[in-house]
Write a protein that holds these residues in place. Sequence first.
Motif, PDB file in Angstrom:
ATOM      1  N   ASN A  66       0.843  -1.189   0.000  1.00 15.27           N
ATOM      2  CA  ASN A  66       0.000   0.000   0.000  1.00 15.27           C
ATOM      3  C   ASN A  66       0.876   1.236   0.000  1.00 15.27           C
ATOM      4  N   PHE A  67       0.299   2.338  -0.427  1.00 16.95           N
ATOM      5  CA  PHE A  67       0.971   3.631  -0.374  1.00 16.95           C
ATOM      6  C   PHE A  67      -0.094   4.720  -0.398  1.00 16.95           C
ATOM      7  N   ASP A  68       0.321   5.942  -0.116  1.00 20.16           N
ATOM      8  CA  ASP A  68      -0.647   7.034  -0.072  1.00 20.16           C
ATOM      9  C   ASP A  68      -0.145   8.218  -0.889  1.00 20.16           C
ATOM     10  N   MET A  69      -1.037   9.181  -1.109  1.00 26.75           N
ATOM     11  CA  MET A  69      -0.736  10.288  -2.010  1.00 26.75           C
ATOM     12  C   MET A  69      -1.507  11.526  -1.589  1.00 26.75           C
ATOM     13  N   ILE A  70      -0.905  12.679  -1.791  1.00 30.03           N
ATOM     14  CA  ILE A  70      -1.580  13.961  -1.675  1.00 30.03           C
ATOM     15  C   ILE A  70      -1.493  14.674  -3.025  1.00 30.03           C
ATOM     16  N   VAL A  71      -2.591  15.264  -3.445  1.00 29.96           N
ATOM     17  CA  VAL A  71      -2.657  16.061  -4.670  1.00 29.96           C
ATOM     18  C   VAL A  71      -3.031  17.473  -4.245  1.00 29.96           C
ATOM     19  N   TYR A  72      -2.201  18.462  -4.628  1.00 30.67           N
ATOM     20  CA  TYR A  72      -2.391  19.796  -4.043  1.00 30.67           C
ATOM     21  C   TYR A  72      -2.041  20.890  -5.042  1.00 30.67           C
ATOM     22  N   HIS A 277     -12.992   6.782 -11.558  1.00 32.68           N
ATOM     23  CA  HIS A 277     -12.682   7.897 -10.674  1.00 32.68           C
ATOM     24  C   HIS A 277     -12.501   7.341  -9.266  1.00 32.68           C
ATOM     25  N   ALA A 278     -11.585   7.926  -8.511  1.00 26.75           N
ATOM     26  CA  ALA A 278     -11.334   7.429  -7.150  1.00 26.75           C
ATOM     27  C   ALA A 278     -12.583   7.475  -6.278  1.00 26.75           C
ATOM     28  N   CYS A 279     -13.482   8.415  -6.541  1.00 28.14           N
ATOM     29  CA  CYS A 279     -14.696   8.511  -5.734  1.00 28.14           C
ATOM     30  C   CYS A 279     -15.567   7.269  -5.864  1.00 28.14           C
ATOM     31  N   VAL A 317      -8.320   1.743  -4.488  1.00 37.01           N
ATOM     32  CA  VAL A 317      -8.368   2.903  -3.598  1.00 37.01           C
ATOM     33  C   VAL A 317      -9.075   2.478  -2.315  1.00 37.01           C
ATOM     34  N   SER A 318      -8.380   2.584  -1.198  1.00 37.70           N
ATOM     35  CA  SER A 318      -8.979   2.203   0.079  1.00 37.70           C
ATOM     36  C   SER A 318      -9.539   3.401   0.841  1.00 37.70           C
ATOM     37  N   ASN A 319      -9.074   4.602   0.501  1.00 43.23           N
ATOM     38  CA  ASN A 319      -9.638   5.812   1.110  1.00 43.23           C
ATOM     39  C   ASN A 319      -9.371   6.990   0.189  1.00 43.23           C
ATOM     40  N   TYR A 320     -10.346   7.895   0.128  1.00 42.88           N
ATOM     41  CA  TYR A 320     -10.263   9.051  -0.762  1.00 42.88           C
ATOM     42  C   TYR A 320     -11.062  10.179  -0.128  1.00 42.88           C
ATOM     43  N   TYR A 321     -10.399  11.292   0.151  1.00 44.70           N
ATOM     44  CA  TYR A 321     -11.110  12.393   0.793  1.00 44.70           C
ATOM     45  C   TYR A 321     -10.422  13.719   0.468  1.00 44.70           C
ATOM     46  N   ILE A 322     -11.152  14.789   0.694  1.00 43.57           N
ATOM     47  CA  ILE A 322     -10.689  16.134   0.377  1.00 43.57           C
ATOM     48  C   ILE A 322     -10.608  16.947   1.655  1.00 43.57           C
ATOM     49  N   SER A 323      -9.533  17.720   1.761  1.00 43.55           N
ATOM     50  CA  SER A 323      -9.329  18.688   2.841  1.00 43.55           C
ATOM     51  C   SER A 323      -8.748  18.040   4.095  1.00 43.55           C
ATOM     52  N   SER A 324      -8.136  18.891   4.895  1.00 42.76           N
ATOM     53  CA  SER A 324      -7.544  18.507   6.169  1.00 42.76           C
ATOM     54  C   SER A 324      -7.362  19.772   6.978  1.00 42.76           C
ATOM     55  N   SER A 325      -7.691  19.720   8.248  1.00 46.84           N
ATOM     56  CA  SER A 325      -7.568  20.913   9.085  1.00 46.84           C
ATOM     57  C   SER A 325      -6.129  21.413   9.134  1.00 46.84           C
ATOM     58  N   ASP A 339      -5.500   6.855  -0.290  1.00 45.96           N
ATOM     59  CA  ASP A 339      -4.789   5.676   0.185  1.00 45.96           C
ATOM     60  C   ASP A 339      -5.003   4.563  -0.839  1.00 45.96           C
ATOM     61  N   PHE A 340      -3.905   3.965  -1.283  1.00 51.78           N
ATOM     62  CA  PHE A 340      -3.953   2.896  -2.286  1.00 51.78           C
ATOM     63  C   PHE A 340      -3.530   1.569  -1.662  1.00 51.78           C
ATOM     64  N   SER A 341      -4.089   0.496  -2.185  1.00 51.87           N
ATOM     65  CA  SER A 341      -3.578  -0.849  -1.902  1.00 51.87           C
ATOM     66  C   SER A 341      -3.435  -1.573  -3.243  1.00 51.87           C
ATOM     67  N   TRP A 342      -2.486  -2.486  -3.293  1.00 52.95           N
ATOM     68  CA  TRP A 342      -2.256  -3.198  -4.547  1.00 52.95           C
ATOM     69  C   TRP A 342      -1.925  -4.656  -4.265  1.00 52.95           C
ATOM     70  N   VAL A 343      -2.175  -5.488  -5.266  1.00 55.39           N
ATOM     71  CA  VAL A 343      -1.910  -6.923  -5.130  1.00 55.39           C
ATOM     72  C   VAL A 343      -1.364  -7.446  -6.457  1.00 55.39           C
ATOM     73  N   LYS A 344      -0.450  -8.376  -6.338  1.00 56.38           N
ATOM     74  CA  LYS A 344       0.122  -9.072  -7.508  1.00 56.38           C
ATOM     75  C   LYS A 344      -0.631 -10.357  -7.739  1.00 56.38           C
TER      76      LYS A 344
END
Length: 345
Positions: A66-72, A277-279, A317-325, A339-344
């Motif tokens: 798994n790995f995660d990403m921010i788009v900004y 789409h990730a949503c 995609v295991s989690n997808y959301y917008i914004s953070s305090s 948040d991504f997860s992957w499998v071979k």
Amino acid sequence: MIKRLLISLTLLFSHSAAAVDFEDIWDAITSCNWFEFIGDVDDTGSKDLDGYDYGDSEFPDANSGNFDMIVYNMDGFLECIGGNSTSDFKQIIDTFDNNPKDLWLMQEVWNKTKANYLDDDDKLDNDTVPYRSKHWKGGSTSFGNGLLTFSKFPFDREDRDNNDYSFATYEEETFNNCAGNDCDTEKGFTVAKIEVTKNFHVHVYNTHMDAGREDDDLNAKAKQLDQIADMIAAHSNDATVILAGDFNMAFDENDNDWRGANYQAWKAFFARVGGQHACQYMLSGSDTSLEACADELQDTTDHVVVINNNPNYTLDVSNYYISSSAYSGLSDHDPVFVDFSWVKH
């Protein structure tokens, strides 16, 4: 340089003209750091933002992960022509450095001074995201594309635009179609072939598309999506693909105006390249269509797409959301988190 100067002055005065009265206009003009302003106009080419050289590290093969990403969208113009303040830009970097993600896709890093803060070990540790695309400051008639890709995983950042469509090296493409003021930039998309493991590579597309809502803008956006689809169909048709960035494409199936036009453009894009789409990964039940996504995930300019063209791996995609305090108010966009997860197989 003359065209770049004229574009800069146009942005300055158009931003100032939005002020309430003459005093506000004067404050906007006098707040500009003119040495920095002229330096931005005069500086062209690409700049290394530190990080590791390709081949300095690798991740061993694995069957899942798994790995995660921010788009900004970083709002990275000079403040006097509409960008965020230097302190807010630095705070974005500090916030990321304290809670890093594995991938960081940025848009609107147009100001070289702000970009240079990303090159400062005191602000962003070199080991946090060691693989970093270079900052393209543009040629004699533009400000570059404002796109940066930073990654924990290796990719070769050399040869910015050499038409290497194996993506063995980093590739940048400028859109063939634009409208209005967007034509004064080099908006387009980049592709980095990210090595999640020794054998699992992901083609990461980072984009910033036309910003308007008039007919010319909507037509340009549809053609820009077509250009990305052409690249995916021709050169990522056997790869796992992440496409993300500032699309300026809020959408609504039931809207009779620009959101509806964007919806139709999205549907045409997915019909060509597949993927989701990730949503859509956040939906449960029988309806997982694009139009079923939560309203707040439709009514945003920034989006993420996943396309599984590699038959040997599946990316979810295991989690997808917008914004953070933690990032609140630091840019005119909210960050997008995935948040991504992957499998071979």
